[in-house]
Scaffold this active site. Sequence first.
Site, mmCIF file in Angstrom:
data_model
loop_
_atom_site.group_PDB
_atom_site.id
_atom_site.type_symbol
_atom_site.label_atom_id
_atom_site.label_comp_id
_atom_site.label_asym_id
_atom_site.label_seq_id
_atom_site.Cartn_x
_atom_site.Cartn_y
_atom_site.Cartn_z
ATOM 1 N N HIS A 49 5.632 -5.240 12.903
ATOM 2 C CA HIS A 49 5.078 -5.478 14.238
ATOM 3 C C HIS A 49 6.179 -5.569 15.287
ATOM 4 O O HIS A 49 6.280 -6.572 16.007
ATOM 5 C CB HIS A 49 4.242 -6.780 14.265
ATOM 6 C CG HIS A 49 2.839 -6.600 13.795
ATOM 7 N ND1 HIS A 49 2.004 -7.667 13.526
ATOM 8 C CD2 HIS A 49 2.103 -5.491 13.570
ATOM 9 C CE1 HIS A 49 0.839 -7.205 13.137
ATOM 10 N NE2 HIS A 49 0.862 -5.896 13.156
ATOM 11 N N HIS A 99 -9.486 -0.177 9.537
ATOM 12 C CA HIS A 99 -8.562 -0.617 10.593
ATOM 13 C C HIS A 99 -7.658 0.543 11.000
ATOM 14 O O HIS A 99 -7.105 1.236 10.137
ATOM 15 C CB HIS A 99 -7.736 -1.782 10.048
ATOM 16 C CG HIS A 99 -6.790 -2.416 11.000
ATOM 17 N ND1 HIS A 99 -6.941 -2.382 12.364
ATOM 18 C CD2 HIS A 99 -5.652 -3.132 10.771
ATOM 19 C CE1 HIS A 99 -5.939 -3.032 12.933
ATOM 20 N NE2 HIS A 99 -5.145 -3.491 11.998
ATOM 21 N N GLU A 155 -4.728 0.423 12.661
ATOM 22 C CA GLU A 155 -3.274 0.240 12.746
ATOM 23 C C GLU A 155 -2.564 1.136 11.721
ATOM 24 O O GLU A 155 -3.030 1.339 10.598
ATOM 25 C CB GLU A 155 -2.896 -1.241 12.563
ATOM 26 C CG GLU A 155 -1.471 -1.500 13.005
ATOM 27 C CD GLU A 155 -1.152 -2.977 13.246
ATOM 28 O OE1 GLU A 155 -1.975 -3.847 12.921
ATOM 29 O OE2 GLU A 155 -0.049 -3.247 13.760
ATOM 30 N N ASP A 174 -0.172 1.111 9.683
ATOM 31 C CA ASP A 174 0.179 0.757 8.303
ATOM 32 C C ASP A 174 -0.986 1.026 7.345
ATOM 33 O O ASP A 174 -0.773 1.114 6.138
ATOM 34 C CB ASP A 174 0.677 -0.689 8.177
ATOM 35 C CG ASP A 174 -0.219 -1.709 8.827
ATOM 36 O OD1 ASP A 174 -0.898 -1.378 9.821
ATOM 37 O OD2 ASP A 174 -0.253 -2.868 8.368
ATOM 38 N N HIS A 215 -7.758 -8.105 13.126
ATOM 39 C CA HIS A 215 -7.140 -8.657 14.329
ATOM 40 C C HIS A 215 -7.045 -7.651 15.477
ATOM 41 O O HIS A 215 -6.412 -7.953 16.495
ATOM 42 C CB HIS A 215 -5.718 -9.179 13.980
ATOM 43 C CG HIS A 215 -4.767 -8.085 13.577
ATOM 44 N ND1 HIS A 215 -3.532 -7.960 14.170
ATOM 45 C CD2 HIS A 215 -4.846 -7.053 12.719
ATOM 46 C CE1 HIS A 215 -2.898 -6.925 13.660
ATOM 47 N NE2 HIS A 215 -3.685 -6.372 12.779
ATOM 48 N N ASP A 255 -6.831 -6.538 6.860
ATOM 49 C CA ASP A 255 -5.704 -7.464 7.076
ATOM 50 C C ASP A 255 -6.030 -8.929 6.724
ATOM 51 O O ASP A 255 -5.128 -9.684 6.327
ATOM 52 C CB ASP A 255 -5.260 -7.417 8.536
ATOM 53 C CG ASP A 255 -4.335 -6.245 8.830
ATOM 54 O OD1 ASP A 255 -3.583 -5.830 7.936
ATOM 55 O OD2 ASP A 255 -4.360 -5.748 9.966
ATOM 56 N N TYR A 305 1.709 -15.346 6.934
ATOM 57 C CA TYR A 305 0.956 -14.207 7.485
ATOM 58 C C TYR A 305 -0.058 -14.708 8.524
ATOM 59 O O TYR A 305 -0.145 -14.183 9.638
ATOM 60 C CB TYR A 305 0.255 -13.516 6.321
ATOM 61 C CG TYR A 305 -0.469 -12.239 6.642
ATOM 62 C CD1 TYR A 305 0.144 -11.007 6.459
ATOM 63 C CD2 TYR A 305 -1.791 -12.256 7.087
ATOM 64 C CE1 TYR A 305 -0.523 -9.826 6.718
ATOM 65 C CE2 TYR A 305 -2.470 -11.084 7.346
ATOM 66 C CZ TYR A 305 -1.831 -9.868 7.154
ATOM 67 O OH TYR A 305 -2.508 -8.705 7.412
ATOM 68 N N HIS A 317 -3.021 -6.031 2.388
ATOM 69 C CA HIS A 317 -1.617 -6.352 2.121
ATOM 70 C C HIS A 317 -1.546 -7.382 0.996
ATOM 71 O O HIS A 317 -2.281 -8.388 1.015
ATOM 72 C CB HIS A 317 -0.933 -6.981 3.339
ATOM 73 C CG HIS A 317 -0.780 -6.059 4.513
ATOM 74 N ND1 HIS A 317 0.085 -4.987 4.518
ATOM 75 C CD2 HIS A 317 -1.365 -6.073 5.730
ATOM 76 C CE1 HIS A 317 0.022 -4.375 5.690
ATOM 77 N NE2 HIS A 317 -0.851 -5.014 6.444
#
Length: 395
Positions: A24, A80, A82, A84, A146, A165, A193, A226
């Site tokens: 991030h 999601h 994002e 990753d 998120h 996440d 986290y 994760h």
Amino acid sequence: MKPCEIKKGVYWVGVVDWNMRSFHGHTFSTRHGTTYNAYLIIDEKITLIDTVYGPFADELIENIRSIVPIEKIDYVVSNHVETDHSGSMPAIMKLIPKAKVYCTKKGREGLYKNYYGDWDFQEVKTGDTLKLGKRTLTFIEAPMIHWPDSMFTYCREEELLMPNDAFGQHMATGERFDDEVDQCVLMDEAKTYYANILTPLGAIILRKIDEVVKMNVPISMIAPSHGIIWRKNPKKIIDSYVSWAGNQTAKKAVIVYETMWKSTEKMARSIASGLQSSGIEVKLFDIAESDRTEVIKEILDAKGFIIGSSTHDNDMLPSIAAFLELLKGLKPKNRVALAFGSYGWGGGAVASIERELKETGAEIAQPSVSVKYVPDESEKKKCFDAGVEFAKRCI
Ligand code: FEO
């Protein structure tokens, strides 16, 4: 890392990123690496749940191919946007251009705006289902857990929640399950986290957990995107999230400071002694020497934080300023804070710190503590007494 069957016919096909050290935009130091978890469900319709960070696309494809020809995938669920988790979408979709892509409306917007792929998007909302054969997936939108596009995918027949996440940890391991790893390390990473990514979203998280509980769906496994998969005790991480999201704090204070010539550090140590003498757990960090990710983790369950700096150019030092910037974004609720620091002539750091602390939403304890040049014994006593007074606010 080879794929792993997590339920009969459901495979982890993710990758382990042993060398990821910051995340991030360097706001999160991932000292233990991370994993990008993707899952493959073999049923009448073969379904991939999420992908992995783009540089690992080949490993994901190899993992899938070790189970089934990749061209047989019918559906891709993107929980999601994002990168990753979606970074391998272009490589995957190139191989299966006819596969339907299930995601939220925001997910569709985000995936398109990242990759400009002409994919067969199927927008889903909370409660929508997707029949795979013997199994059915249910989608649960989770906006701002998120990102606006985030969603959870649930498989009732397997009692399996795949919340992306949420409930994750940045841990690179050869093991995949909670009962295979050290519990202290696991919970410490889960806390780190949560503290660094989810602290500002506590109210949303509590509402979402309540919503899922009211759906009355059995959950025997939580497979996040994760880290470790929760199969032995998924309730443990849910209960921890309820505690963290509810801002439950301990009798604990975290002192964070930056010092030029050790005067501010002497003040910090005297304040810490005052807190300790009152039975308050204390953590003390010179932020210029510390890992900010670790400090934020310690603040997650601390009732109070005490921020100090020497004055330099009529203001605070730069590392503590950067830390306060981070803290303002996280806005931990229901906290009390105090400013302190040493100065040579005009001062200015303590007033600046107080101004910034107000923006964290914390209640500011008064008076702040300032010392000219090096604290003498009476000034150290003043710091000790400030610690004793602050301790009363941490109970
Ligand atoms: Fe929000 Fe792991 O990405």
